[in-house]
Design a protein around this motif. Sequence first.
Motif, PDB file in Angstrom:
ATOM      1  N   MET A  62      -3.757  20.018  -0.829  1.00 12.78           N
ATOM      2  CA  MET A  62      -3.448  18.743  -0.201  1.00 12.78           C
ATOM      3  C   MET A  62      -3.973  18.697   1.229  1.00 12.78           C
ATOM      4  N   ALA A  63      -3.831  19.818   1.933  1.00  9.27           N
ATOM      5  CA  ALA A  63      -4.331  19.861   3.309  1.00  9.27           C
ATOM      6  C   ALA A  63      -5.849  19.677   3.343  1.00  9.27           C
ATOM      7  N   ALA A  64      -6.546  20.363   2.428  1.00 10.67           N
ATOM      8  CA  ALA A  64      -8.007  20.226   2.375  1.00 10.67           C
ATOM      9  C   ALA A  64      -8.401  18.791   2.059  1.00 10.67           C
ATOM     10  N   LEU A  65      -7.704  18.176   1.125  1.00 11.38           N
ATOM     11  CA  LEU A  65      -8.011  16.800   0.731  1.00 11.38           C
ATOM     12  C   LEU A  65      -7.815  15.846   1.902  1.00 11.38           C
ATOM     13  N   LEU A  66      -6.686  15.977   2.603  1.00  9.52           N
ATOM     14  CA  LEU A  66      -6.381  15.058   3.701  1.00  9.52           C
ATOM     15  C   LEU A  66      -7.308  15.263   4.895  1.00  9.52           C
ATOM     16  N   HIS A  67      -7.687  16.500   5.161  1.00 13.28           N
ATOM     17  CA  HIS A  67      -8.558  16.754   6.310  1.00 13.28           C
ATOM     18  C   HIS A  67     -10.000  16.334   6.047  1.00 13.28           C
ATOM     19  N   LEU A  68     -10.472  16.497   4.808  1.00 16.21           N
ATOM     20  CA  LEU A  68     -11.876  16.228   4.510  1.00 16.21           C
ATOM     21  C   LEU A  68     -12.132  14.825   3.983  1.00 16.21           C
ATOM     22  N   ARG A  69     -11.153  14.203   3.355  1.00 16.68           N
ATOM     23  CA  ARG A  69     -11.313  12.846   2.823  1.00 16.68           C
ATOM     24  C   ARG A  69     -10.467  11.891   3.662  1.00 16.68           C
ATOM     25  N   ARG A  70     -10.738  11.861   4.941  1.00 21.08           N
ATOM     26  CA  ARG A  70      -9.958  11.007   5.841  1.00 21.08           C
ATOM     27  C   ARG A  70     -10.290   9.535   5.621  1.00 21.08           C
ATOM     28  N   TYR A  71      -9.272   8.731   5.745  1.00 20.55           N
ATOM     29  CA  TYR A  71      -9.414   7.309   5.449  1.00 20.55           C
ATOM     30  C   TYR A  71     -10.348   6.646   6.448  1.00 20.55           C
ATOM     31  N   ALA A  72     -11.353   5.963   5.931  1.00 15.96           N
ATOM     32  CA  ALA A  72     -12.369   5.341   6.785  1.00 15.96           C
ATOM     33  C   ALA A  72     -12.139   3.850   6.980  1.00 15.96           C
ATOM     34  N   GLY A  73     -11.106   3.297   6.343  1.00 11.56           N
ATOM     35  CA  GLY A  73     -10.842   1.864   6.490  1.00 11.56           C
ATOM     36  C   GLY A  73     -11.585   1.040   5.451  1.00 11.56           C
ATOM     37  N   ALA A  77       3.876  32.481   6.384  1.00 11.45           N
ATOM     38  CA  ALA A  77       2.578  31.799   6.502  1.00 11.45           C
ATOM     39  C   ALA A  77       2.684  30.337   6.092  1.00 11.45           C
ATOM     40  N   THR A  78       3.494  30.068   5.077  1.00 10.04           N
ATOM     41  CA  THR A  78       3.687  28.683   4.637  1.00 10.04           C
ATOM     42  C   THR A  78       4.324  27.855   5.743  1.00 10.04           C
ATOM     43  N   LEU A  79       5.374  28.397   6.367  1.00 11.34           N
ATOM     44  CA  LEU A  79       6.096  27.648   7.390  1.00 11.34           C
ATOM     45  C   LEU A  79       5.294  27.511   8.684  1.00 11.34           C
ATOM     46  N   LEU A  80       4.601  28.589   9.080  1.00 12.51           N
ATOM     47  CA  LEU A  80       3.945  28.602  10.388  1.00 12.51           C
ATOM     48  C   LEU A  80       2.496  28.127  10.364  1.00 12.51           C
ATOM     49  N   ILE A  81       1.857  28.168   9.175  1.00 13.02           N
ATOM     50  CA  ILE A  81       0.438  27.790   9.117  1.00 13.02           C
ATOM     51  C   ILE A  81       0.206  26.614   8.171  1.00 13.02           C
ATOM     52  N   LEU A  82       0.580  26.794   6.899  1.00 12.81           N
ATOM     53  CA  LEU A  82       0.247  25.764   5.912  1.00 12.81           C
ATOM     54  C   LEU A  82       0.945  24.440   6.197  1.00 12.81           C
ATOM     55  N   MET A  83       2.251  24.478   6.479  1.00 13.56           N
ATOM     56  CA  MET A  83       2.968  23.225   6.718  1.00 13.56           C
ATOM     57  C   MET A  83       2.465  22.499   7.965  1.00 13.56           C
ATOM     58  N   PRO A  84       2.250  23.180   9.093  1.00 12.50           N
ATOM     59  CA  PRO A  84       1.672  22.473  10.253  1.00 12.50           C
ATOM     60  C   PRO A  84       0.285  21.891   9.973  1.00 12.50           C
ATOM     61  N   VAL A  85      -0.549  22.643   9.228  1.00 21.77           N
ATOM     62  CA  VAL A  85      -1.878  22.132   8.892  1.00 21.77           C
ATOM     63  C   VAL A  85      -1.753  20.880   8.030  1.00 21.77           C
ATOM     64  N   LEU A  86      -0.803  20.907   7.098  1.00 16.65           N
ATOM     65  CA  LEU A  86      -0.577  19.739   6.244  1.00 16.65           C
ATOM     66  C   LEU A  86      -0.082  18.549   7.060  1.00 16.65           C
ATOM     67  N   VAL A  87       0.854  18.786   7.979  1.00 22.40           N
ATOM     68  CA  VAL A  87       1.377  17.699   8.824  1.00 22.40           C
ATOM     69  C   VAL A  87       0.263  17.104   9.676  1.00 22.40           C
ATOM     70  N   ILE A  88      -0.580  17.966  10.242  1.00 21.52           N
ATOM     71  CA  ILE A  88      -1.717  17.470  11.030  1.00 21.52           C
ATOM     72  C   ILE A  88      -2.647  16.649  10.146  1.00 21.52           C
ATOM     73  N   GLY A  89      -2.837  17.103   8.903  1.00 26.38           N
ATOM     74  CA  GLY A  89      -3.669  16.347   7.973  1.00 26.38           C
ATOM     75  C   GLY A  89      -3.117  14.966   7.706  1.00 26.38           C
TER      76      GLY A  89
END
Length: 607
Positions: free
Chosen positions: A1-12, A432-444
């Motif tokens: 999900m993080a990869a999808l949100l970061h790479l397929r960002r909404y372009a309008g 790692a999930t709490l400190l890395i994956l979840m923040p990356v997902l939230v940023i995404g």
Amino acid sequence: MAALLHLRRYAGINHDAVLYLGQGLLQRWPEIFGVDPFFAFGSQEKYSLFPKLLGVLFGLADPPTVFLYGTLAGLLLFAAASWYLLLALLPPGQRYMAWLGSIVLPSLYGGMSGMFGYSEQFLTPRLITEGLVLLSIGSLVRSHWVSAIAALLVAALFHPLQAVAGLLVIWSWLVIRDRRWLYLLLGVVPLLLAGWYGMPPFRGFFTQIDQEWLSSLQEFSRQLFVSMWNPADYNLLAFDLLVALYAARKFPDLFGKWMAAAIVGLAIGLASSLILVDVLHLALPAALQLWRVHWLAHWFAMVALGVLFFRDASSDGWPRMMLLALAVLLAWAGIFWLWIPAFIGYWIWPRLICRIPRRAVFLLGIGFALGCVFFFINYLTTELLRFRLAHYRLDLYAIDRRLLAFPIAGTALLLSAIFLWRSLQFHLRAVATLLILMPVLVIGVIRWDSRPLLNKTFEDAVFRSDIFGFEVPEAAQVYWNADSLTGPWLVLRRASYFSPGQLAGGVFNRATLVESGERINRLRPLIEQSMWCTDRSHSSEERAGCHIDSAAMRQACAGGSGRRPDYLVLEFNQPERAIGTWEIIDPVTSAVATTFRMFSCADIDGG
């Protein structure tokens, strides 16, 4: 999900999404948009249920909201359908990286590189149809024939062109399994008879595109003609074919057979398009755009790359993996087809390493890795320059996404993450999930809506027909400079007089191009001068004082034969009196970024 949100960002609402916006508006307000040149003579909206769905949704929410959440739903459908298919095609241990390959590796396909890509980050029926086609194939692999046929039929109702492209690959796979599926070709006979007796739309099988129509299509829709594609397009096409051919030979199981089907389907689509459109100039095959089968062949190629990267990384074959990475970068850089010897070297690697010392293999791997680093540094230098020109503002230039979009950057990052994850114990995975994956997902999630300032401003001003200080009449046709369709369609909710985007309907109706040609001739001096004024090769002082001369303004607004625009919207400080202005404010600096000025053609022409 993080990869999808970061790479397929909404372009309008941009690219082809704008055209579907108009088709949805036509369903809702036919009395306003029926006179727009994109719709006046008929367009592709009658071949899809998508515009009707948009018309219904526009009654429940405004278009920007529909397109925002519709895009997210479409991307999730595509990702889920990809995973559903790969579960059936690949054994455990290969599926996950193959799935990520379909997300992080480049998605561009077809002619005019950069125009089309699967899993687009804006809403069109292509996005939905692609997910449904993958669902159909996934059901077919599991022998769930009813659900496979149902998914393909629904896909055809949304975007028949993408569905027909998928059907070419599906039929190829069926024929590979059982030659009796060749009898399905007999189903073409009734369609040809319907065309012979003039039944629409099948009569286009025997309707040849005349020279005037052909010239317009070749000028404005070159992607329709395979022989007119750029060398870069052929380069990427050949790369996909070679990757698919290698995977078909290397994996002689179910996955390999589908790779073979992708090759056969692609060959059929390209050859048919080349003969029927480029050579014979037939109308219906031009509209069918059978070359679009490349989208599915390209998806299979990117999935195969994910499998190959993971296989080499898992077997301690990192020098070979770096050679594959270098071949990918050479292909996407388009450097004189040098990726071919690199990929051939990858293909025959097992035989090569038997003949050279282990130390030489190690040094070769280092050399390949340095080549990849060179490409990345060159890319990074260009991106940092663009980021500096955007004043280091992530809202103006998403450099983080641009770096992840580098062809193998996301792949390398995710491969490293997968192997790191495997080495962690359970409690460390939780950390790692709490400190890395979840923040990356939230940023995404936060960064996913990456609409440019102008796009977002237009979408926030939805249906403001009084944005220039007065109510623009419903019957008005507005020419909005800078190729904008969202200006008249979305902001003013009025018909557009002309925009190059409207020419996309020309392959479906000759009259669209004829009418557009007359309007282009009327506007040509204005358009050419506007391009000069906005050309950044000229100094900022020249551009600051630039405007359209009075002769071009009078020609655009002249009466006489042909429909003239009622209003012009320009971003230049014209000598003529503007009847209204709209200032676009930069939300960060609070300064005026752009000022749009509306001019009445009745005032300019004097009547």
